[in-house]
Design an enzyme around this catalytic site. Structure first.
Site, mmCIF file in Angstrom:
data_model
loop_
_atom_site.group_PDB
_atom_site.id
_atom_site.type_symbol
_atom_site.label_atom_id
_atom_site.label_comp_id
_atom_site.label_asym_id
_atom_site.label_seq_id
_atom_site.Cartn_x
_atom_site.Cartn_y
_atom_site.Cartn_z
ATOM 1 C CG MET A 103 2.014 1.881 19.401
ATOM 2 S SD MET A 103 1.316 3.525 19.529
ATOM 3 C CE MET A 103 2.718 4.384 20.203
ATOM 4 C CB ALA B 16 -6.195 4.909 13.734
ATOM 5 C CG ASP B 17 -1.930 4.646 18.019
ATOM 6 O OD1 ASP B 17 -1.967 5.844 17.666
ATOM 7 O OD2 ASP B 17 -0.890 3.964 17.973
ATOM 8 C CB SER B 18 -5.473 8.017 21.091
ATOM 9 O OG SER B 18 -4.339 7.685 21.858
#
Length: 127
Positions: free
Chosen positions: A4, A81-83
């Site tokens: 993040m 990677a996050d959403s």
């Protein structure tokens, strides 16, 4: 890798940043800032160019070396990677290549190769 990224409340919205640019880097505070690429919105009929541009965007956005961006690499599991980052990258690809990636298609783009293949298909359909 990935993770993040805090965006200060006073900064421009992420959507506005992506609408005006296609690549990012981190400033000294670690906040994401944008740089404009000169060929945004254009797509040359060159598959190798498309592959290089897709990998360049992912590498820059996720702050990863290009050698990690093999076509089998999962955005989520291998590249970290996050959403939200994946959604934001889809917006960058749309801006960079001038195509719309519908939500249903985006939900099925799991790897670097999936993104490349989808964008190549969109380019071929446009020819």
């Amino acid at each position: 890798m990935g993770g993040m990224h805090a965006v200060p409340a006073a900064s421009q919205s992420i959507t506005d940043d992506f609408a005006n640019s296609t690549a990012s880097h981190h400033n000294a505070k670690g906040d994401r800032t944008m740089q404009t690429r000169p060929h945004a919105g254009s797509l040359q009929n060159n598959s190798e160019d498309l592959v290089d541009r897709v990998k360049g965007i992912i590498a820059t956005y996720l702050d990863l070396p290009l050698e990690l961006l093999v076509e089998e690499a999962s955005l989520l599991h291998d590249l970290g990677a996050d959403s939200l980052e994946i959604t934001e990258m889809m917006m960058v690809f749309e801006e960079e290549f001038g195509f719309t990636i519908d939500d249903n298609a985006a939900d099925h783009l799991f790897t670097v190769g999936d993104i490349i293949g989808h964008l190549q298909n969109l380019a071929e359909a446009q020819d």
